[in-house]
Write an enzyme that holds these catalytic residues in place. Structure first.
Site, PDB file in Angstrom:
ATOM      1  N   ILE A  57       0.820  -1.216   0.000  1.00 48.67           N
ATOM      2  CA  ILE A  57       0.000   0.000   0.000  1.00 48.67           C
ATOM      3  C   ILE A  57       0.861   1.276   0.000  1.00 48.67           C
ATOM      4  O   ILE A  57       0.431   2.310  -0.507  1.00 48.67           O
ATOM      5  CB  ILE A  57      -0.988  -0.013   1.205  1.00 48.67           C
ATOM      6  CG1 ILE A  57      -2.110   0.998   1.023  1.00 48.67           C
ATOM      7  CG2 ILE A  57      -0.258   0.215   2.522  1.00 48.67           C
ATOM      8  CD1 ILE A  57      -3.238   0.864   2.033  1.00 48.67           C
ATOM      9  N   ASN A  68      -2.832   1.346  16.047  1.00 52.05           N
ATOM     10  CA  ASN A  68      -3.329   0.973  17.380  1.00 52.05           C
ATOM     11  C   ASN A  68      -3.761   2.244  18.110  1.00 52.05           C
ATOM     12  O   ASN A  68      -3.487   3.357  17.654  1.00 52.05           O
ATOM     13  CB  ASN A  68      -2.283   0.191  18.172  1.00 52.05           C
ATOM     14  CG  ASN A  68      -0.928   0.874  18.149  1.00 52.05           C
ATOM     15  OD1 ASN A  68      -0.810   2.036  18.542  1.00 52.05           O
ATOM     16  ND2 ASN A  68       0.085   0.183  17.671  1.00 52.05           N
ATOM     17  N   GLY A  82       3.172  -5.259  10.729  1.00 46.90           N
ATOM     18  CA  GLY A  82       2.171  -5.273   9.660  1.00 46.90           C
ATOM     19  C   GLY A  82       2.196  -4.028   8.798  1.00 46.90           C
ATOM     20  O   GLY A  82       3.254  -3.460   8.505  1.00 46.90           O
ATOM     21  N   ASP A 129       1.129  -1.099   9.505  1.00 40.42           N
ATOM     22  CA  ASP A 129       1.548   0.059  10.318  1.00 40.42           C
ATOM     23  C   ASP A 129       3.072   0.232  10.245  1.00 40.42           C
ATOM     24  O   ASP A 129       3.587   1.340   9.983  1.00 40.42           O
ATOM     25  CB  ASP A 129       1.090  -0.191  11.771  1.00 40.42           C
ATOM     26  CG  ASP A 129       1.083   1.069  12.622  1.00 40.42           C
ATOM     27  OD1 ASP A 129       1.424   2.142  12.107  1.00 40.42           O
ATOM     28  OD2 ASP A 129       0.729   0.960  13.817  1.00 40.42           O
ATOM     29  N   VAL A 137      -2.844  -8.894  12.771  1.00 41.93           N
ATOM     30  CA  VAL A 137      -2.620  -9.091  14.206  1.00 41.93           C
ATOM     31  C   VAL A 137      -3.945  -9.084  14.994  1.00 41.93           C
ATOM     32  O   VAL A 137      -4.098  -9.822  15.963  1.00 41.93           O
ATOM     33  CB  VAL A 137      -1.698  -7.967  14.738  1.00 41.93           C
ATOM     34  CG1 VAL A 137      -1.530  -8.056  16.249  1.00 41.93           C
ATOM     35  CG2 VAL A 137      -0.345  -8.027  14.067  1.00 41.93           C
ATOM     36  N   TYR A 138      -4.909  -8.270  14.570  1.00 46.37           N
ATOM     37  CA  TYR A 138      -6.151  -8.131  15.340  1.00 46.37           C
ATOM     38  C   TYR A 138      -7.149  -9.267  15.110  1.00 46.37           C
ATOM     39  O   TYR A 138      -8.186  -9.321  15.769  1.00 46.37           O
ATOM     40  CB  TYR A 138      -6.789  -6.767  15.081  1.00 46.37           C
ATOM     41  CG  TYR A 138      -6.115  -5.624  15.837  1.00 46.37           C
ATOM     42  CD1 TYR A 138      -5.035  -5.851  16.692  1.00 46.37           C
ATOM     43  CD2 TYR A 138      -6.567  -4.314  15.726  1.00 46.37           C
ATOM     44  CE1 TYR A 138      -4.417  -4.826  17.383  1.00 46.37           C
ATOM     45  CE2 TYR A 138      -5.954  -3.273  16.426  1.00 46.37           C
ATOM     46  CZ  TYR A 138      -4.884  -3.535  17.252  1.00 46.37           C
ATOM     47  OH  TYR A 138      -4.290  -2.495  17.948  1.00 46.37           O
TER      48      TYR A 138
HETATM   49  N1  APR Z   1       0.408  -3.203   2.233  1.00 52.51           N
HETATM   50  C1  APR Z   1      -0.861  -3.682   2.243  1.00 52.51           C
HETATM   51  N2  APR Z   1      -1.314  -4.530   3.168  1.00 52.51           N
HETATM   52  C2  APR Z   1      -0.447  -4.950   4.124  1.00 52.51           C
HETATM   53  C3  APR Z   1       0.892  -4.512   4.187  1.00 52.51           C
HETATM   54  C4  APR Z   1       1.304  -3.593   3.183  1.00 52.51           C
HETATM   55  N3  APR Z   1       2.547  -3.115   3.150  1.00 52.51           N
HETATM   56  N4  APR Z   1       1.478  -5.110   5.255  1.00 52.51           N
HETATM   57  C5  APR Z   1       0.557  -5.898   5.825  1.00 52.51           C
HETATM   58  N5  APR Z   1      -0.599  -5.823   5.148  1.00 52.51           N
HETATM   59  C6  APR Z   1      -1.885  -6.483   5.401  1.00 52.51           C
HETATM   60  C7  APR Z   1      -1.882  -7.764   6.205  1.00 52.51           C
HETATM   61  O1  APR Z   1      -1.569  -8.873   5.366  1.00 52.51           O
HETATM   62  C8  APR Z   1      -3.316  -7.820   6.711  1.00 52.51           C
HETATM   63  O2  APR Z   1      -4.181  -8.405   5.718  1.00 52.51           O
HETATM   64  O3  APR Z   1      -2.665  -5.603   6.200  1.00 52.51           O
HETATM   65  C9  APR Z   1      -3.709  -6.349   6.842  1.00 52.51           C
HETATM   66  C10 APR Z   1      -3.853  -5.825   8.268  1.00 52.51           C
HETATM   67  O4  APR Z   1      -2.937  -6.486   9.118  1.00 52.51           O
HETATM   68  P1  APR Z   1      -2.193  -5.744  10.326  1.00 52.51           P
HETATM   69  O5  APR Z   1      -1.188  -4.789   9.777  1.00 52.51           O
HETATM   70  O6  APR Z   1      -1.711  -6.776  11.265  1.00 52.51           O
HETATM   71  O7  APR Z   1      -3.364  -4.822  10.989  1.00 52.51           O
HETATM   72  P2  APR Z   1      -4.462  -5.166  12.130  1.00 52.51           P
HETATM   73  O8  APR Z   1      -4.916  -6.577  12.079  1.00 52.51           O
HETATM   74  O9  APR Z   1      -5.499  -4.084  12.004  1.00 52.51           O
HETATM   75  O10 APR Z   1      -3.658  -4.995  13.492  1.00 52.51           O
HETATM   76  C11 APR Z   1      -3.286  -3.730  13.925  1.00 52.51           C
HETATM   77  O11 APR Z   1      -1.015  -4.395  14.299  1.00 52.51           O
HETATM   78  O12 APR Z   1       0.902  -3.518  13.384  1.00 52.51           O
HETATM   79  C12 APR Z   1       0.055  -3.496  14.468  1.00 52.51           C
HETATM   80  O13 APR Z   1       0.263  -1.241  15.239  1.00 52.51           O
HETATM   81  C13 APR Z   1      -0.611  -2.145  14.642  1.00 52.51           C
HETATM   82  O14 APR Z   1      -1.272  -2.759  16.835  1.00 52.51           O
HETATM   83  C14 APR Z   1      -1.740  -2.551  15.516  1.00 52.51           C
HETATM   84  C15 APR Z   1      -2.172  -3.869  14.933  1.00 52.51           C
END
Ligand code: APR
Length: 173
Positions: free
Chosen positions: A12, A25, A33, A35, A122-123
């Site tokens: 992204i 978060n 991830g 973030d 992660v969530y």
């Molecule tokens: N581009 C697009 N999508 C991505 C990328 C990227 N560079 N990196 C990861 N993803 C996807 C993952 O494969 C997943 O499908 O983003 C989606 C969301 O995953 P997470 O990043 O783990 O987000 P979330 O489940 O909402 O958890 C949030 O994770 O990183 C921490 O600080 C963040 O505590 C918060 C939690």
């Protein structure tokens, strides 16, 4: 299906849209991830400082920072719900992430936005259920936000993109 919606596979942070949405978060403290990827690409120190100035964000809400080194104009940070089995208002909170981010984007005069699959990493939100909420809420918002030109569902892998495409096709029939 609204033809302003696109499903795209990739990182992204490479997208040149007005706003990239971050799955953050509540502390806006950065993480792994998407973030972590957004922080690294935008510039960790600058983005951390901007997030610290805001202080935090409630689950289901959205806040905005500059995008610094990204090709986007801004980062909209939203906090998805942690999946706890489905009876803790997760669906409404996730729905709210999409509508709050879109509303903030419209208020800024933005026309293009990219969403990651909020809460799907992660969530722990069940992916197909999260996709159904995301598609339904974005389509609902687009009905009111006629000025919006493009909403990208940015998927890290093909299997996630398949879920979006299946959901969008179901809605169209
Ligand atoms: N581009 C697009 N999508 C991505 C990328 C990227 N560079 N990196 C990861 N993803 C996807 C993952 O494969 C997943 O499908 O983003 C989606 C969301 O995953 P997470 O990043 O783990 O987000 P979330 O489940 O909402 O958890 C949030 O994770 O990183 C921490 O600080 C963040 O505590 C918060 C939690």
């Amino acid at each position: 299906m609204d033809d302003r919606i696109q499903v795209w596979v990739g990182d992204i942070t490479t997208l040149k849209v007005d706003a990239i949405v971050n799955a953050a978060n509540r502390e806006l403290a950065g993480g792994g991830g998407v973030d972590g990827a957004i922080h690294r690409a935008a510039g960790v120190q600058q983005l951390q400082a901007a997030c610290r100035r805001i202080g935090g964000c409630a689950t289901g809400q959205a806040v905005m920072t500059p995008a610094f080194n990204l090709g986007a104009r801004a980062i909209i940070h939203t906090v998805g719900p942690v999946w706890q089995g489905g009876d803790q208002d997760e669906a409404n909170l996730l729905r709210s992430c999409y509508s709050e981010a879109m509303t903030l984007a419209v208020r800024e005069g933005f026309r293009t936005i990219a969403f990651p699959a909020i809460s799907c990493g992660v969530y722990g939100y069940p992916k197909a259920q999260a996709v159904a909420v995301a598609v339904d809420e974005v389509e609902r918002c687009l009905e009111s936000y006629l000025m919006f030109k493009r909403v990208v569902f940015a998927c890290f892998d093909q299997s996630m993109a398949d879920l979006y495409r299946a959901c969008l096709q179901n809605q169209a029939t």
